[in-house]
Design an enzyme around this catalytic site. Structure first.
Site, PDB file in Angstrom:
ATOM      1  N   ARG A  85       4.513   5.677  -6.379  1.00 13.87           N
ATOM      2  CA  ARG A  85       4.283   4.585  -5.334  1.00 13.87           C
ATOM      3  C   ARG A  85       2.917   5.874  -4.337  1.00 13.87           C
ATOM      4  O   ARG A  85       2.977   6.758  -4.132  1.00 13.87           O
ATOM      5  CB  ARG A  85       5.708   5.044  -4.515  1.00 13.87           C
ATOM      6  CG  ARG A  85       6.150   4.309  -3.244  1.00 13.87           C
ATOM      7  CD  ARG A  85       5.600   2.624  -2.865  1.00 13.87           C
ATOM      8  NE  ARG A  85       6.318   2.385  -1.527  1.00 13.87           N
ATOM      9  CZ  ARG A  85       6.153   0.903  -2.138  1.00 13.87           C
ATOM     10  NH1 ARG A  85       5.121   0.372  -2.377  1.00 13.87           N
ATOM     11  NH2 ARG A  85       6.465   0.498  -0.780  1.00 13.87           N
ATOM     12  N   THR A 370       2.445  -8.758  -5.208  1.00  8.99           N
ATOM     13  CA  THR A 370       3.193  -7.701  -6.332  1.00  8.99           C
ATOM     14  C   THR A 370       3.041  -8.223  -7.452  1.00  8.99           C
ATOM     15  O   THR A 370       3.183  -9.674  -7.571  1.00  8.99           O
ATOM     16  CB  THR A 370       4.312  -7.150  -6.071  1.00  8.99           C
ATOM     17  OG1 THR A 370       4.016  -6.874  -4.721  1.00  8.99           O
ATOM     18  CG2 THR A 370       5.131  -6.662  -6.223  1.00  8.99           C
ATOM     19  N   ASN A 390       0.776  -4.711  -1.929  1.00 15.01           N
ATOM     20  CA  ASN A 390       1.402  -4.698  -1.051  1.00 15.01           C
ATOM     21  C   ASN A 390       1.179  -6.437  -0.615  1.00 15.01           C
ATOM     22  O   ASN A 390       1.914  -7.595  -1.168  1.00 15.01           O
ATOM     23  CB  ASN A 390       1.138  -4.503   0.291  1.00 15.01           C
ATOM     24  CG  ASN A 390       2.489  -4.749   1.477  1.00 15.01           C
ATOM     25  OD1 ASN A 390       3.943  -4.475   0.311  1.00 15.01           O
ATOM     26  ND2 ASN A 390       2.490  -4.077   2.463  1.00 15.01           N
ATOM     27  N   SER A 441      10.643   1.403  -0.331  1.00 13.61           N
ATOM     28  CA  SER A 441      10.200  -0.518  -1.635  1.00 13.61           C
ATOM     29  C   SER A 441      11.508  -0.610  -1.599  1.00 13.61           C
ATOM     30  O   SER A 441      12.477  -0.247  -1.553  1.00 13.61           O
ATOM     31  CB  SER A 441       9.139   0.654  -2.453  1.00 13.61           C
ATOM     32  OG  SER A 441       8.818  -0.747  -3.422  1.00 13.61           O
ATOM     33  N   SER A 442      10.710  -2.817  -2.138  1.00 17.55           N
ATOM     34  CA  SER A 442      12.134  -3.020  -2.408  1.00 17.55           C
ATOM     35  C   SER A 442      12.447  -3.289  -4.118  1.00 17.55           C
ATOM     36  O   SER A 442      12.738  -4.199  -4.138  1.00 17.55           O
ATOM     37  CB  SER A 442      12.437  -4.509  -1.340  1.00 17.55           C
ATOM     38  OG  SER A 442      12.797  -3.834  -0.423  1.00 17.55           O
TER      39      SER A 442
HETATM   40  O1  DON Z   1       6.746  -2.343  -2.572  1.00 17.31           O
HETATM   41  C1  DON Z   1       6.958  -3.408  -2.018  1.00 17.31           C
HETATM   42  O2  DON Z   1       8.572  -3.571  -1.038  1.00 17.31           O
HETATM   43  C2  DON Z   1       6.351  -4.512  -1.409  1.00 17.31           C
HETATM   44  N1  DON Z   1       5.136  -3.311  -1.041  1.00 17.31           N
HETATM   45  C3  DON Z   1       6.477  -5.402  -2.051  1.00 17.31           C
HETATM   46  C4  DON Z   1       5.206  -6.224  -2.232  1.00 17.31           C
HETATM   47  C5  DON Z   1       5.921  -7.697  -2.921  1.00 17.31           C
HETATM   48  O3  DON Z   1       6.404  -7.358  -3.513  1.00 17.31           O
HETATM   49  C6  DON Z   1       4.730  -8.698  -2.305  1.00 17.31           C
HETATM   50  N2  DON Z   1       4.693  -9.798  -3.215  1.00 17.31           N
HETATM   51  N3  DON Z   1       4.567 -10.342  -4.218  1.00 17.31           N
END
Ligand code: DON
Length: 564
Positions: A85, A370, A390, A441-442
C-alpha cells in the site's frame, strides 16, 4: 407476495484449465499470465507478469505509480499477505488538504501533486517474486515490456474510461493516452515508449529503480511541481509490510483467508459472512427481496464499523479480533432477527435514534482506478492481487519522461472528519492523514478453502463495492451453488451505510425494486455496475480449475492445460 429473483444462468460457461488459471479484470494481462504459465512459471510468476501487464493495458486502472495488496497461499499451506500500500509523504500535515482559508478542499486529495502517495507496487511484486517465483525477474516483466513497445489495442471499455476523464488529463498524460488530444478510436494501439524504458530499468535494477536514480527524481519533480510535498527520502523510505492474513470461517466447511488492515476488506468480509451465517440464505433465495434487505442491513452495520474503527494498524489500534469474532457477529445477527431498518450505527445501539438521510450523491466515474487478478497453478499455489492507483488515472499526473501514472491514494484517507471521499466513504480519527501512514483501503484479495483445500481465489476492483462484490460472489457460490461464471455475472447490490442509498444493478426486475422501495430503502440505480469480481474455483473432486471473469469489464479468464 414478495417477488423473488429466480436467477437464470448466463450464457457464458466458466473457462476450464487443468494445470492453471489466470483471471483478470484486464483481459490482455490475463493472456500475459497465461504465457508465463506456458513457459513453466508457477502461479506466482504468472501473477507478477499479469500485474505488470495490467498497468500497461489499462494504465487508467492500476500501475507501478500505485500500490496494492497481495495474498498468497502456497500448496504447502504457507500463507502470506504482502502490503504494498502507498504511504503518505513525511511532510503532510493536518492542513495539507485545506485551501488557503483553512477550509477543507476535497479536490486537493483527488488531483495533482498533493493527491499522490508514495508508491509501493514494484516493491510488493518484487518481494513476492523473490520469495516464491520460479522464472527470472526479467522473464516475468517481458510480456509487459512487449505490450508497451508493440502497443495494446484500445477496446470499448478502455475507450469509455478514457472518454470520461480525457478533458481533465494534464499534458504529459494526454500526450501518451490520447490521440491528437481526443479519446482514442477503437482499435488504436496505445504505445508507451517511456513506460517501456522504465520497465526495462526495473527489469535490470529491481525496485531500486523506483526509489533512486532518474525515475525517482522524475516522480518527485513532477509531484512537487504540481504542489505536492513528496521527497526522494519518501521514495527511498518506502516500507513494504508483510502481514498475517486474516482467517475467518463460513458455514463450517469454509475458511476465508483475506487481507488484514490497512485494508478494511478482510475484516468486513469476514464480519458480514459471520453475521449471515445465522440465516438460511439458500432458503431465502438468491436476489429475493428478503435476502437483499437482510444483506444490505448487514452491510450497513459493517460499513458503520469501518468508518470509526478502521485505519492503518501501525498508527491506530484496530479491534480486528472483536470485529471478526463469532460472538460479535452473533450480537449483530440478533439485531437482525427480524430484520429492522437500520439508520443508526451499531455502536449507538440503545442510544438516541440517529437519522441520517443524506442527499443523493452524483455518481462519478470513480470506478476504474483498480484491477484484480487471481492466479493458480497445477500444484495449487494461489495468488490474489488487487492493485490500484485509486480513481481512473489517479492524480492525473504522469511522472516526466517515465510513463508512470501517479496515484491519488491520499484520497483514501479521511482528509477531514465525516467528509466523503471520491467513493462517498467517510471516516474519522483512525483514518486521518498522518506522515508515513497508509490510507485505509477496501481491497479484498481473498482465498477460500473448502475442507482445508484451496477452493476459490477471488477479488474485485471498485472502492467500497469491492467488499460487497466479493461478498456476493462468495455467497453465490457457497449458499446458492453457482459456478464461477454465474457467481460473478449475477446482478449485485450495494450499501455502505453512508450515504443512505441501496444501489441496485439494472438487471434487478422492477418488482424487486418496488418492494424494496416500499420497505423504505432509498433505492438508487447503479450506473457503472458494482465491482468486477474475478473468481477461480477448483473442482476438488475432479481437480479441474475453473475461471469466472466478470462481464462488467474487459475481464478474461485464461485456462492452462499442459496438453494444449
Ligand atoms: O484502496 C481502495 O480501497 C481504493 N483505492 C480502491 C479504488 C478502486 O477500486 C477504484 N476502482 N476500480
Amino acid at each position: 407476495m414478495i417477488p423473488n429473483l429466480a436467477f437464470t444462468a448466463g450464457a457464458a460457461a466458466p473457462v476450464e484449465g487443468r494445470d492453471g488459471m489466470v483471471v483478470s479484470s484486464v483481459g490482455p494481462a490475463a493472456e500475459a499470465g497465461h504465457e508465463i504459465l506456458k513457459q513453466g512459471g508457477n502461479a506466482i510468476d504468472a501473477a507478477v507478469a499479469t500485474a505488470f501487464a495490467a498497468g500497461v493495458a489499462h494504465p487508467f486502472s492500476s500501475g507501478i505509480g500505485g500500490g496494492g495488496f497481495i495474498l498468497v497461499r502456497l500448496a504447502n499451506g504457507e500463507t502470506l499477505a504482502i502490503d504494498a500500500r502507498e504511504l503518505a509523504p513525511a511532510a503532510v500535515t493536518s492542513t495539507t488538504f485545506q485551501d488557503p482559508n483553512g477550509r477543507h478542499d476535497p479536490r486537493a486529495s483527488r488531483a495533482g501533486g498533493r493527491a499522490v502517495a508514495v508508491p509501493g507496487l514494484v516493491q510488493g511484486l518484487e518481494s513476492l517474486h523473490r520469495r516464491y517465483g520460479q522464472l527470472d525477474w526479467e522473464d516475468v516483466l517481458a510480456p509487459a515490456i512487449r505490450m508497451c513497445e508493440e502497443g495494446v489495442e484500445v477496446g470499448p471499455f478502455h475507450q469509455r474510461l478514457v472518454g470520461f476523464v480525457a478533458k481533465y488529463l494534464p499534458p504529459e498524460t494526454a500526450a501518451i493516452q490520447l490521440k491528437d488530444g481526443k479519446p482514442p478510436p477503437l482499435g488504436w494501439r496505445l504505445v508507451q515508449k517511456d513506460l517501456a524504458r522504465t520497465y526495462r530499468t526495473i527489469a535490470l535494477h529491481g525496485s531500486r529503480a523506483m526509489t533512486q536514480g532518474p525515475i525517482a527524481h522524475a516522480i518527485v519533480e513532477t509531484v512537487r511541481e504540481s504542489g505536492g510535498v513528496m521527497t526522494l527520502a519518501d521514495l527511498r523510505g518506502y516500507e513494504l509490510k508483510e502481514r498475517k492474513a486474516l482467517v475467518g470461517t463460513y458455514r463450517d466447511r469454509y475458511q476465508v483467508i483475506s487481507m488484514p488492515p490497512p485494508s478494511s476488506g478482510g475484516v468486513h468480509l469476514i464480519e458480514i459472512l459471520n453475521v449471515l451465517e445465522a440465516f438460511d440464505l439458500k432458503q431465502m433465495g438468491v436476489g429475493s427481496v428478503d435476502s437483499i434487505h437482510l444483506i444490505a442491513e448487514a452491510m450497513k452495520l459493517a460499513f458503520a464499523d469501518r468508518a470509526v474503527f478502521l485505519g492503518d494498524p501501525d498508527f491506530t489500534a484496530v479491534p480486528v479480533e472483536r470485529l471478526t469474532s463469532k460472538s460479535y457477529a452473533a450480537k449483530l445477527a440478533r439485531r437482525l432477527k427480524p430484520v429492522p431498518f437500520y439508520r443508526k450505527p451499531p455502536w449507538r445501539w440503545g442510544r438516541r435514534r440517529i437519522l441520517h438521510v443524506d442527499p443523493p450523491v452524483p455518481q462519478v466515474a470513480n470506478d476504474s482506478g483498480t484491477t484484480h487478478l487471481s492466479a493458480m497453478d497445477a500444484e495449487g499455489n494461489s495468488v490474489a492481487i488487487t492493485q490500484t492507483i485509486n480513481t481512473p488515472f489517479g492524480s492525473g499526473l504522469t511522472a516526466k519522461g517515465t510513463g508512470i501514472v501517479l496515484n491519488n491514494e491520499m484520497d483514501d484517507f479521511a482528509t477531514a472528519p465525516d467528509a466523503p471521499n471520491a467513493f462517498n466513504l467517510v471516516g474519522y480519527g483512525a483514518n486521518r492523514v498522518e506522515p508515513r501512514k497508509r490510507p485505509l483501503s477496501s481491497m479484498t484479495p481473498t482465498i477460500v478453502l473448502r475442507d482445508g483445500k484451496p477452493w476459490l481465489v477471488v477479488g474485485s476492483p471498485m472502492g467500497p463495492k469491492i467488499i460487497t462484490a466479493v461478498l456476493q460472489a462468495i455467497i453465490n457460490m457457497i449458499d446458492h451453488g453457482m459456478n464461477a461464471q454465474d457467481a460473478v455475472a449475477a446482478p449485485r447490490f450495494h450499501h455502505q451505510w453512508k450515504p443512505d442509498a441501496l444501489e441496485l444493478e439494472a438487471a434487478f426486475p422492477q418488482t424487486i425494486r418496488d418492494a424494496l422501495i416500499k420497505m423504505g430503502h432509498p433505492v438508487k440505480e447503479s450506473r457503472f455496475g458494482i465491482g468486477a469480481a474475478q473468481v477461480i474455483e477448483v473442482d476438488l473432486e475432479r481437480g479441474v480449475i475453473y475461471g469466472g471473469a466478470d462481464p462488467r469489464r474487459a475481464s478474461r479468464a485464461v485456462g492452462y492445460s499442459i496438453q494444449d
